[in-house]
Design a protein around this motif. Sequence first.
Motif, short mmCIF file in Angstrom:
data_model
loop_
_atom_site.label_atom_id
_atom_site.label_comp_id
_atom_site.label_asym_id
_atom_site.label_seq_id
_atom_site.Cartn_x
_atom_site.Cartn_y
_atom_site.Cartn_z
N THR A 152 0.83 -1.20 0.00
CA THR A 152 0.00 0.00 0.00
C THR A 152 0.87 1.25 0.00
O THR A 152 0.56 2.23 -0.68
CB THR A 152 -0.95 0.00 1.21
OG1 THR A 152 -1.70 -1.21 1.21
CG2 THR A 152 -1.91 1.18 1.17
N GLN B 53 2.04 1.72 -3.49
CA GLN B 53 1.00 2.31 -4.34
C GLN B 53 0.88 3.81 -4.09
O GLN B 53 0.72 4.60 -5.03
CB GLN B 53 -0.34 1.62 -4.10
CG GLN B 53 -0.36 0.19 -4.58
CD GLN B 53 -1.63 -0.53 -4.17
OE1 GLN B 53 -2.56 0.06 -3.64
NE2 GLN B 53 -1.67 -1.83 -4.42
N PHE C 254 -4.95 7.24 0.54
CA PHE C 254 -3.75 6.52 0.98
C PHE C 254 -3.06 7.27 2.11
O PHE C 254 -2.62 6.67 3.09
CB PHE C 254 -2.76 6.34 -0.18
CG PHE C 254 -3.10 5.23 -1.13
CD1 PHE C 254 -3.57 4.00 -0.69
CD2 PHE C 254 -2.91 5.40 -2.50
CE1 PHE C 254 -3.85 2.98 -1.57
CE2 PHE C 254 -3.20 4.39 -3.39
CZ PHE C 254 -3.67 3.18 -2.93
N ASP D 262 -4.85 6.73 5.28
CA ASP D 262 -4.67 5.38 5.80
C ASP D 262 -3.41 5.26 6.64
O ASP D 262 -3.36 4.50 7.61
CB ASP D 262 -4.61 4.37 4.65
CG ASP D 262 -5.94 4.17 3.96
OD1 ASP D 262 -6.97 4.59 4.52
OD2 ASP D 262 -5.95 3.61 2.85
#
Length: 141
Positions: free
Chosen positions: A71, A74, A103, A106
Amino acid sequence: MPRPKKHHNLKVVQGTARPDRDGPPLVDLPLVSDVPAPPDWLPNAHAIKEWNRLAPILHANKLLTEAGISTLGQLCALHGKIVQLYAAGEAPVASMVAQLRGFSNDFGLTPVAQGKVRPNGNPEKPDNPFAAIGKPPAQKR
């Protein structure tokens, strides 16, 4: 529409926390032992630079887990693509910016998200300065 659930920490402070109402336990994913090198699939130098900037920060704050490495990759790849677009005089589409923001949230990388993300692992518990409030003073013998 139901009211949003109050965060457990607020319930503790207000004295309304009850063990029978606690949510399910959070998943304790394994932390990475060292700051990982950037993956070879990152698309450009901007993405690699962002990885080299963020990975040590997340590792130091116990937010980088084995499951979160892809992640983070990304996030960095998307950041690199957006920087390329800006450098070319173009603007990224709104969905790219929204995804980058998601993102970032997160990982707790925005000011609002910092209060919502908790470090992973078992950090040492600090002394509670309020533990003695309401307790009678210890008597000497």
